[in-house]
Write a protein that holds these residues in place. Sequence first.
Motif, mmCIF file in Angstrom:
data_model
loop_
_atom_site.group_PDB
_atom_site.id
_atom_site.type_symbol
_atom_site.label_atom_id
_atom_site.label_comp_id
_atom_site.label_asym_id
_atom_site.label_seq_id
_atom_site.Cartn_x
_atom_site.Cartn_y
_atom_site.Cartn_z
ATOM 1 N N GLY A 51 44.999 -73.210 2.706
ATOM 2 C CA GLY A 51 43.673 -73.744 2.916
ATOM 3 C C GLY A 51 42.884 -73.176 4.077
ATOM 4 O O GLY A 51 43.342 -72.318 4.826
ATOM 5 N N PHE A 52 41.668 -73.695 4.216
ATOM 6 C CA PHE A 52 40.698 -73.109 5.140
ATOM 7 C C PHE A 52 40.875 -73.558 6.586
ATOM 8 O O PHE A 52 40.146 -73.100 7.467
ATOM 9 N N GLU A 53 41.842 -74.419 6.858
ATOM 10 C CA GLU A 53 42.102 -74.848 8.233
ATOM 11 C C GLU A 53 43.196 -74.023 8.900
ATOM 12 O O GLU A 53 43.592 -74.313 10.027
ATOM 13 N N SER A 54 43.676 -72.984 8.248
ATOM 14 C CA SER A 54 44.714 -72.140 8.833
ATOM 15 C C SER A 54 44.173 -71.422 10.069
ATOM 16 O O SER A 54 43.132 -70.748 9.985
ATOM 17 N N PRO A 55 44.829 -71.545 11.215
ATOM 18 C CA PRO A 55 44.301 -70.948 12.453
ATOM 19 C C PRO A 55 44.075 -69.448 12.373
ATOM 20 O O PRO A 55 43.046 -68.950 12.843
ATOM 21 N N ASN A 56 45.013 -68.709 11.788
ATOM 22 C CA ASN A 56 44.832 -67.258 11.725
ATOM 23 C C ASN A 56 43.651 -66.872 10.845
ATOM 24 O O ASN A 56 42.950 -65.898 11.117
ATOM 25 N N LEU A 57 43.411 -67.622 9.787
ATOM 26 C CA LEU A 57 42.271 -67.341 8.915
ATOM 27 C C LEU A 57 40.969 -67.516 9.679
ATOM 28 O O LEU A 57 40.039 -66.719 9.537
ATOM 29 N N ARG A 58 40.903 -68.554 10.495
ATOM 30 C CA ARG A 58 39.680 -68.766 11.273
ATOM 31 C C ARG A 58 39.514 -67.709 12.366
ATOM 32 O O ARG A 58 38.380 -67.313 12.679
ATOM 33 N N LYS A 59 40.620 -67.222 12.914
ATOM 34 C CA LYS A 59 40.526 -66.120 13.866
ATOM 35 C C LYS A 59 39.950 -64.882 13.186
ATOM 36 O O LYS A 59 39.126 -64.164 13.764
ATOM 37 N N ILE A 60 40.395 -64.631 11.961
ATOM 38 C CA ILE A 60 39.860 -63.503 11.207
ATOM 39 C C ILE A 60 38.365 -63.692 10.962
ATOM 40 O O ILE A 60 37.568 -62.758 11.125
ATOM 41 N N ALA A 61 37.967 -64.900 10.579
ATOM 42 C CA ALA A 61 36.545 -65.183 10.348
ATOM 43 C C ALA A 61 35.734 -64.916 11.603
ATOM 44 O O ALA A 61 34.654 -64.304 11.545
ATOM 45 N N ASP A 62 36.242 -65.357 12.753
ATOM 46 C CA ASP A 62 35.513 -65.171 14.007
ATOM 47 C C ASP A 62 35.373 -63.690 14.352
ATOM 48 O O ASP A 62 34.312 -63.247 14.820
ATOM 49 N N LYS A 63 36.422 -62.905 14.110
ATOM 50 C CA LYS A 63 36.362 -61.489 14.451
ATOM 51 C C LYS A 63 35.445 -60.719 13.496
ATOM 52 O O LYS A 63 34.737 -59.795 13.915
ATOM 53 N N ILE A 64 35.445 -61.094 12.228
ATOM 54 C CA ILE A 64 34.509 -60.463 11.294
ATOM 55 C C ILE A 64 33.073 -60.811 11.691
ATOM 56 O O ILE A 64 32.169 -59.967 11.647
ATOM 57 N N ALA A 65 32.867 -62.051 12.117
ATOM 58 C CA ALA A 65 31.530 -62.473 12.559
ATOM 59 C C ALA A 65 31.057 -61.643 13.749
ATOM 60 O O ALA A 65 29.864 -61.306 13.850
ATOM 61 N N LEU A 66 31.964 -61.292 14.656
ATOM 62 C CA LEU A 66 31.601 -60.487 15.824
ATOM 63 C C LEU A 66 31.142 -59.094 15.436
ATOM 64 O O LEU A 66 30.491 -58.405 16.233
ATOM 65 N N SER A 67 31.473 -58.672 14.212
ATOM 66 C CA SER A 67 31.029 -57.366 13.721
ATOM 67 C C SER A 67 29.656 -57.427 13.062
ATOM 68 O O SER A 67 29.214 -56.460 12.445
ATOM 69 N N GLY A 68 28.987 -58.582 13.175
ATOM 70 C CA GLY A 68 27.617 -58.693 12.704
ATOM 71 C C GLY A 68 27.437 -59.405 11.382
ATOM 72 O O GLY A 68 26.356 -59.332 10.786
ATOM 73 N N TYR A 69 28.453 -60.131 10.936
ATOM 74 C CA TYR A 69 28.382 -60.812 9.644
ATOM 75 C C TYR A 69 28.276 -62.323 9.819
ATOM 76 O O TYR A 69 28.806 -62.896 10.779
ATOM 77 N N PHE A 70 27.601 -62.949 8.877
ATOM 78 C CA PHE A 70 27.686 -64.396 8.735
ATOM 79 C C PHE A 70 28.875 -64.657 7.823
ATOM 80 O O PHE A 70 28.952 -64.112 6.723
ATOM 81 N N VAL A 71 29.816 -65.462 8.281
ATOM 82 C CA VAL A 71 31.071 -65.649 7.551
ATOM 83 C C VAL A 71 31.208 -67.096 7.098
ATOM 84 O O VAL A 71 31.016 -68.030 7.887
ATOM 85 N N ALA A 72 31.533 -67.268 5.840
ATOM 86 C CA ALA A 72 31.777 -68.593 5.274
ATOM 87 C C ALA A 72 33.214 -68.658 4.759
ATOM 88 O O ALA A 72 33.664 -67.760 4.036
#
Length: 262
Positions: A51-72
Amino acid sequence: MASLQCCHNPPAPNPAGGEGKVVDSFGGLKAYLAGSDESKAAVILTSNIFGFESPNLRKIADKIALSGYFVAVPDFLHGDPYTPENAERPLPVWIKITCTVRNQVERIINKRVKSVAKNDLPHKKGFEEAKPVIAALKEKGVSSVGAAGYCWGGVVVVELAKAHEIQAAVVLHPGPVTVDDIKEVKCPISILGAEIDHISPPELIKQFEQVLSANSGVAHFVKIFPGVAHGWSVRYSHDVDAVESAEEAMGDTIDWFNKNLK
């Protein structure tokens, strides 16, 4: 998909994790959101069975966001991820409940009761529920949408790539994807596989590459990571080698989106 590899090294869910925010409804689903609202490029992350509460998944989302993306990161599992501690619902039972009971209830509500069909499989459900999420991104002014999926989520992403719903796809240690599925892919796709994978073994990943190479109209990047097992990119432990491999996969994911979404 009912493999022990799917269950190895389960994450501890953290509903408050990440640098972004959780909203009750984005395209009709609860979701974790990260990145600038002004971004014109977006990425959807589709989780594995945890599921979407996995800590590593959210870390990945945050790092992709830092590359200029809006992440859902939508909650395609509707608050009901697989829980290894629940002895009454081992993985095969959880899958059966996920792909039948919830869909039958929805049919009853909508007065559309019929037998369980292929479209009731969890990844088919995820594919249909991703469409309103994509619509919500476009309503925000996003002009290009990519998606990355892990195991079960990778199957959802392949379905999106087959249907012209996204502009770029990344599939990491996919669940039950077939060669016929890959033949239908219509957008640039990156497939990142594991050397030790009983679900999508290297031999199958190589077949995917052969199919994609024969299709000159679809850009592709295929890579098999040595010494890692199914799930390594999002369910990694915190030893040095595991983190390095996961970060390499994340770098490949971001590079693929940079080439195809911007």
